[in-house]
Design an enzyme around this catalytic site. Structure first.
Site, PDB file in Angstrom:
ATOM      1  N   ASP A  40       0.945  -1.133   0.060  1.00 55.13           N
ATOM      2  CA  ASP A  40      -0.010  -0.060   0.103  1.00 55.13           C
ATOM      3  C   ASP A  40       1.026   1.081   0.034  1.00 55.13           C
ATOM      4  O   ASP A  40       0.407   2.408   0.421  1.00 55.13           O
ATOM      5  CB  ASP A  40      -0.943   0.012   1.187  1.00 55.13           C
ATOM      6  CG  ASP A  40      -1.775  -1.383   1.363  1.00 55.13           C
ATOM      7  OD1 ASP A  40      -2.399  -1.264   0.326  1.00 55.13           O
ATOM      8  OD2 ASP A  40      -1.750  -1.933   2.149  1.00 55.13           O
ATOM      9  N   HIS A  99      -4.165  -1.510  -6.426  1.00 52.10           N
ATOM     10  CA  HIS A  99      -3.459  -0.300  -6.731  1.00 52.10           C
ATOM     11  C   HIS A  99      -4.096   0.865  -7.165  1.00 52.10           C
ATOM     12  O   HIS A  99      -4.856   0.616  -8.154  1.00 52.10           O
ATOM     13  CB  HIS A  99      -2.422  -0.843  -7.730  1.00 52.10           C
ATOM     14  CG  HIS A  99      -1.319  -1.614  -7.482  1.00 52.10           C
ATOM     15  ND1 HIS A  99      -0.398  -2.125  -8.315  1.00 52.10           N
ATOM     16  CD2 HIS A  99      -0.924  -2.066  -6.294  1.00 52.10           C
ATOM     17  CE1 HIS A  99       0.644  -3.029  -7.637  1.00 52.10           C
ATOM     18  NE2 HIS A  99       0.321  -2.730  -6.598  1.00 52.10           N
TER      19      HIS A  99
END
Length: 424
Positions: free
Chosen positions: A13, A41
């Protein structure tokens, strides 16, 4: 031929998708080489906002070929749904710009079931799975109990292969977990409703990549998650079930001869973590909630609030070592703009001693963060587009981090949009 990789340095992340979307401008091919649909993403560009899970983040660039390599956990159902979402927003996906390796193993319907059942069994000892079937998939892959995407072109052999695996898998479902068994009818529906739809995109990507290599085409390898989630080098057992490091890219992509010269490691300007496991630099209470809201830290796949903390120099140095990063992209620097003083985890305290080497996973639960504070800048930096646009305190923070991690910071993200970037 230029080969580059964009990888996560910490727990995942970090903002890899926005960096792939940005840098794909300089590449001909983008290849996902590991992982599945268990993480997201997030990409924001002129086409909109997208949360990609399986699709490579280079799909928004005209003329770029995107590949799902043989190391990917290929979930036909979720991939097709994701493809439709992207197509419906005006992004074309065809067998010319999206190719699926015929050697990628298919994530089978029972893998998600087993993921959920095992997390239920573990109860308060659970690993924090996203329940997308990733661990059962990779377990079965290494037991040679999955099917390859290329088998879709051999329907009779595929059917018998699936029935043989189903017979074996039903033993686990029924006798270990007391769940309902799978049937031939269920498998037929799965093949017809999901697998047949992605079949036109399946091809010999090894041959495609070999030909591209001979023509001097440039390739960007895209990783999922980060160093600390790597199956071998991460915070075992709180990892993913594949190798997230750049060294695996040639194998997982289908181009074992690739030599990667540029490895861009992505580091967030503070730390975040989704899921269970040790997170030494973690913040709690109001301090954590303020940072979480400022950074909109909620999982792209699960929507779960991310755990947040100060930038962890100990973990970051280790992540850079694992990835052999040649440069760093520091993301979300703008999020820290509200802070008077910015906390940084400089060392860990373990058994009364200060350490700066990331310890063996079992020892992490006994570590405490050693925090130092640096001056904040208390102004909006989201419009900065050059190094000189940043206030001195922001520059000092970047230079401090760069010195401590021992790797040049080449890219600085000051917003989620493609153009919100400073290149040094």
């Amino acid at each position: 031929m230029k080969c580059g990789a964009i990888v996560g340095i910490n727990w995942g992340d970090e903002g890899k998708g926005r960096m792939v979307d940005l840098l794909t401008e300089s590449y001909d091919i983008v290849c996902r080489f590991q992982g599945g649909g268990n993480a997201g993403h997030t990409v924001i560009n002129d086409k909109g906002k997208f949360a990609l899970h399986l699709l490579p983040s280079g799909i928004f660039r005209d003329g770029v070929v995107n590949i799902l390599g043989n190391g990917v956990a290929l979930d036909p159902e979720n991939l097709w749904s994701e493809m439709q979402e992207v197509i419906n927003k005006g992004v074309p996906l065809t067998p010319d710009n999206l190719k699926i390796s015929d050697r990628a193993s298919l994530l089978l319907p029972w893998h998600r079931d087993l993921d959920c059942l095992e997390e239920q069994r573990l109860a308060d000892k659970k690993y924090g799975s996203t329940k997308q079937g990733i661990a059962p998939f990779y377990s079965d892959k290494y037991q040679k109990k999955t099917v390859l995407a290329g088998e879709l072109f051999y329907p009779e052999e595929l059917k018998q292969h699936l029935l043989d695996i189903m017979e074996w898998k039903n033993l686990t479902l029924t006798k270990v977990y007391g769940a309902e068994p799978y049937t031939e009818a269920k498998l037929d529906a799965w093949i017809n409703n999901a697998c047949e739809k992605i079949k036109p995109y399946v091809c010999d990507t090894m041959l495609f990549l070999k030909d591209a290599q001979s023509k001097g085409k440039s390739i960007l390898f895209e990783a999922q998650l980060g160093s600390l989630r790597d199956l071998d080098y991460g915070i075992v057992p709180y990892t993913t079930s594949s190798n997230t490091c750049a060294a695996f890219a040639p194998i997982g992509s289908g181009l074992p001869s690739a030599k990667i010269s540029d490895i861009i490691g992505v580091v967030k300007a503070y730390a975040t973590c989704v899921g269970e496991g040790p997170f030494v630099c973690e913040m709690f209470g109001d301090e954590a909630e303020e940072l979480r809201k400022a950074g909109n830290e909620y999982g792209a796949k699960t929507g779960r609030p991310r755990r947040v903390g100060s930038l962890d120099l100990v973990a970051t140095r280790y992540g850079i070592e694992v990835q052999a990063a040649t440069a760093i992209a520091l993301t979300k620097l703008d999020v820290l703009s509200y802070m008077d003083k910015i906390p940084v985890t400089t060392h860990y305290e373990l058994n009364g001693k200060k350490i700066d080497r990331f310890p063996f996973p079992v020892a992490l639960k006994s570590c405490k963060p050693v925090i130092e504070y640096v001056d904040g800048w208390k102004c909006d930096i989201s419009k900065a587009r050059s190094w000189n646009d940043l206030p001195k305190a922001a520059q000092d923070y970047v230079l401090y981090v760069e010195k401590e991690i021992g790797c040049p910071i080449k890219y600085i993200s000051v917003g989620p949009e493609r153009e919100a970037i400073i290149i040094r």
